[in-house]
Design an enzyme around this catalytic site. Sequence first.
Site, PDB file in Angstrom:
ATOM      1  N   THR A  31      93.560 -15.079 -21.357  1.00 40.29           N
ATOM      2  CA  THR A  31      94.597 -14.843 -22.363  1.00 40.29           C
ATOM      3  C   THR A  31      94.016 -14.096 -23.554  1.00 40.29           C
ATOM      4  O   THR A  31      94.626 -13.153 -24.081  1.00 40.29           O
ATOM      5  CB  THR A  31      95.222 -16.173 -22.821  1.00 40.29           C
ATOM      6  OG1 THR A  31      95.590 -16.944 -21.672  1.00 40.29           O
ATOM      7  CG2 THR A  31      96.467 -15.927 -23.651  1.00 40.29           C
ATOM      8  N   GLY A  84      92.330 -18.545 -26.505  1.00 39.44           N
ATOM      9  CA  GLY A  84      93.141 -19.300 -25.569  1.00 39.44           C
ATOM     10  C   GLY A  84      92.707 -20.757 -25.533  1.00 39.44           C
ATOM     11  O   GLY A  84      91.882 -21.203 -26.333  1.00 39.44           O
ATOM     12  N   ALA A  85      93.261 -21.507 -24.589  1.00 39.75           N
ATOM     13  CA  ALA A  85      92.890 -22.911 -24.391  1.00 39.75           C
ATOM     14  C   ALA A  85      93.197 -23.299 -22.964  1.00 39.75           C
ATOM     15  O   ALA A  85      94.072 -22.716 -22.313  1.00 39.75           O
ATOM     16  CB  ALA A  85      93.643 -23.815 -25.364  1.00 39.75           C
ATOM     17  N   ASP A  86      92.462 -24.279 -22.477  1.00 35.51           N
ATOM     18  CA  ASP A  86      92.722 -24.808 -21.145  1.00 35.51           C
ATOM     19  C   ASP A  86      93.809 -25.880 -21.177  1.00 35.51           C
ATOM     20  O   ASP A  86      94.557 -26.046 -20.228  1.00 35.51           O
ATOM     21  CB  ASP A  86      91.431 -25.369 -20.547  1.00 35.51           C
ATOM     22  CG  ASP A  86      90.373 -24.291 -20.381  1.00 35.51           C
ATOM     23  OD1 ASP A  86      90.659 -23.304 -19.676  1.00 35.51           O
ATOM     24  OD2 ASP A  86      89.292 -24.411 -20.974  1.00 35.51           O
ATOM     25  N   GLY A  98      86.648 -23.768 -20.136  1.00 38.88           N
ATOM     26  CA  GLY A  98      86.748 -23.495 -18.707  1.00 38.88           C
ATOM     27  C   GLY A  98      85.969 -22.250 -18.303  1.00 38.88           C
ATOM     28  O   GLY A  98      85.463 -22.153 -17.191  1.00 38.88           O
ATOM     29  N   GLY A  99      85.845 -21.310 -19.254  1.00 41.16           N
ATOM     30  CA  GLY A  99      85.069 -20.106 -18.986  1.00 41.16           C
ATOM     31  C   GLY A  99      83.613 -20.219 -19.377  1.00 41.16           C
ATOM     32  O   GLY A  99      82.833 -19.292 -19.168  1.00 41.16           O
ATOM     33  N   GLU A 105      82.681 -20.384 -29.060  1.00 42.11           N
ATOM     34  CA  GLU A 105      84.082 -20.461 -29.463  1.00 42.11           C
ATOM     35  C   GLU A 105      84.273 -21.445 -30.617  1.00 42.11           C
ATOM     36  O   GLU A 105      85.011 -21.159 -31.571  1.00 42.11           O
ATOM     37  CB  GLU A 105      84.949 -20.879 -28.274  1.00 42.11           C
ATOM     38  CG  GLU A 105      85.125 -19.796 -27.226  1.00 42.11           C
ATOM     39  CD  GLU A 105      85.843 -20.272 -25.981  1.00 42.11           C
ATOM     40  OE1 GLU A 105      86.437 -19.433 -25.293  1.00 42.11           O
ATOM     41  OE2 GLU A 105      85.802 -21.486 -25.685  1.00 42.11           O
TER      42      GLU A 105
END
EC number: 5.3.1.6
Length: 232
Positions: A31, A84-86, A98-99, A105
């Site tokens: 995202t 973004g966020a998981d 997750g990445g 971050e």
Amino acid sequence: MDREDLKRQAAARALEEVRSGMKLGLGTGSTAKHFVELLGEKVRGGLDVIGVPTSEATRADAERCGIRLTTLDEIDHLDLTVDGADEVDVRLDLIKGGGGALLREKIVAAASDRMIVIADESKWVEQLGRFPLPVEVIPFGLAATRRAIDNACTQVGASGELKLRRGKDGHAFVTDGGHWIVDAHLGRIPDAPRLARLLAAIPGVVEHGLFIGIASTVVLAGAEGIRTVERA
């Protein structure tokens, strides 16, 4: 409309908050990649901003898009981070990582006046934990650190399998900081703020993917349009 279209819609909405002269934190993930690409289009059209990337992958994307970059050693704060966020819960607390970029971050987000989270509506949850919680760890003493992580999870009423993340080659996944990641498959986290504090106190833990009280705004894209949620 597919999920990538929704992500791009959320990214476009966040871009409306960007003004010339801003210092921006540039997030990592699919995202955030849309945001960087859209920001690059604005930069090529004359928007004057400078960014701090949260991963080497984002750095490469930003350079390709023609976005000027700097570091937190060269500037004292950021006006805005977009990432973004998981998972995002109703209190706007997050699971990220997750990445594998959770450490950078969180450093970048903490150095920012505001953090806007962009996501498709599937990331919105009542309670965090369905997505495995990433915990970045030092390789030395891994077994002891895993036991301490398991104990911390048990203390807050969460339990599940702890898995060392592995890369495509089968070896331990290595973060940009040279660390490993243990993913905690908990299913639910009854008390995320308390778990965040417990994990932070473990010597072998470098950082964890619980972002508590950091996001100020969440932009969610769904079939019925864009929904913006502000921290109360």
